[in-house]
Design an enzyme around this catalytic site. Structure first.
Site, PDB file in Angstrom:
ATOM      1  N   THR A 264       0.815  -1.217   0.000  1.00 48.71           N
ATOM      2  CA  THR A 264       0.000   0.000   0.000  1.00 48.71           C
ATOM      3  C   THR A 264       0.848   1.265   0.000  1.00 48.71           C
ATOM      4  OG1 THR A 264      -1.500   1.304   1.406  1.00 48.71           O
ATOM      5  CG2 THR A 264      -0.092  -0.237   2.523  1.00 48.71           C
TER       6      THR A 264
ATOM      7  N   TYR B 295      -1.625   0.026  10.218  1.00 47.26           N
ATOM      8  CA  TYR B 295      -1.933  -0.610   8.931  1.00 47.26           C
ATOM      9  C   TYR B 295      -0.714  -0.527   8.009  1.00 47.26           C
ATOM     10  CZ  TYR B 295      -3.663  -1.010   4.171  1.00 47.26           C
ATOM     11  OH  TYR B 295      -3.802  -1.360   2.853  1.00 47.26           O
TER      12      TYR B 295
END
Ligand code: UFG
Length: 326
Positions: free
Chosen positions: A116, A140
């Site tokens: 990501t 995350y």
């Protein structure tokens, strides 16, 4: 070629399973359905199981001869990761270690990993290339960056080959209308703006309009789900040829502000998007735009649906055909 897709019932995974089957791959989906949908898996075998179930993984790898694994499964909500880091380190880092060790035990040494833009943290410059410093600002992003490092150690120690694809803003839907974005709860801009346009939501809240950008709202790089999946096919080819580990940034290289996205949703839908201007959302960088020239040069990846209008048009059709209660 037989491919295991973890998280194959999720947004990106379900499009990938469909594309793999269309291109003649034999596909097995592993998903615990905590965030995915069984009916989104349109092809291949479906295994309802968890990456936390080590015996189950062992049985799955014993029953098949996988040539490669595409690993989408994981938790993805940034704000939740700040409130509950344990969930993120377990579902992302620990679960991936379980998967890698099952692969190792069964002699499967090729993996494509969903990384990501969140690994970069607050951008020091844009567009963001692969060499940009990695400084995640939430669990995350940190969990994904840790896994990228684990993969490199597994390459050095066990000859494991992996491709990490760092998605910027995944969006859109299958052009034939068969699949689309289904998150519960939905937190992403395009589906929420569409729901505000078609009346499923009373209004869209814009998180901050005082950023240092031309119109004061955040800028993102939206990339069509099909173009993301195509990059995975190129990664599979690379690994099948015996290629070594790589990491690539995946975006269109063009930024759109929240306001511009709203304008495009209004154009595509012909409806007004009722907007409420709210506070900034914690942890949102003002501008995230990918420099994806490396994957273009190395593998000739060319996004087919780079126009944001097209991305929104596909999402608009999906949302209207699959009305989600507000
Ligand atoms: N936004 C709004 N209102 C909403 C939803 C979003 O104004 O109701 C804004 C956000 O503040 C942001 C932009 O729209 O500026 C895009 O937000 P999304 O939630 O759609 O996507 P993010 O850019 O926050 O998230 C993406 C990926 C994450 C990744 C993150 C990196 O979905 O997986 O980029 O920062 F972690």
């Amino acid at each position: 070629m037989e491919v295991l897709v973890t998280g194959g019932a999720g947004f990106i995974g379900s499009h990938m399973v469909k594309m793999l089957a269309t291109r003649g791959y034999s596909v097995v989906t592993l998903d615990d359905l905590s965030a995915g949908f069984r009916d989104a898996v349109l092809a291949g075998e479906f295994v309802h199981g968890s990456l936390h179930d080590i015996a189950g993984l062992d049985a799955l790898f014993s029953a098949h001869t996988f040539d490669a694994v595409i690993h989408f499964a994981g938790s993805i909500v940034v704000s939740e990761s700040v409130r509950d880091p344990s969930k993120y380190y377990r579902n992302n880092l620990v679960a991936t270690l379980n998967l890698l060790d099952a692969m190792r035990k069964h002699g499967v040494g090729k993996l494509i990993f969903s990384s990501t833009a969140a690994i970069f943290g607050m951008p020091q410059y844009v567009p963001i290339d692969e060499g940009h410093p990695k400084a995640p600002i939430n669990p995350y992003g940190m969990s994904k960056w840790m896994i990228e490092n684990v993969l490199l150690d597994y390459e050095r120690a066990y000859g494991f080959h992996s491709v990490a694809l760092r998605y910027f803003n995944a969006a859109g839907a299958a052009p034939d209308g068969e699949l689309g974005e289904r998150h519960n709860p939905e937190t992403h801009l395009i589906p929420l703006a569409i729901r505000a346009a078609n009346g499923a939501l009373p209004a869209l809240t814009v998180f901050g309009s005082d950023y240092d950008t031309p119109d004061g709202t955040c800028i993102r790089d939206y990339i069509h789900i099909v173009d993301i999946c195509e990059a995975h096919l190129l990664a599979l080819d690379h690994l099948a040829r015996g290629g070594g580990s790589r990491a690539y940034n995946l975006g269109n290289g063009e930024g759109y502000s929240v306001r511009q996205v709203i304008e495009i949703v209004e154009r595509v839908s012909g409806n007004k998007v009722p907007v409420h201007y709210g506070d900034r959302r914690e942890g949102d960088p003002p501008r995230l735009v990918a420099d994806s020239s490396r994957i273009r040069q190395d593998w000739g990846w060319i996004p087919r649906y780079s126009e944001l209008e097209m991305i929104v048009a596909h999402a608009w059709r999906w949302e209207n055909a699959n009305a989600v209660p507000a």
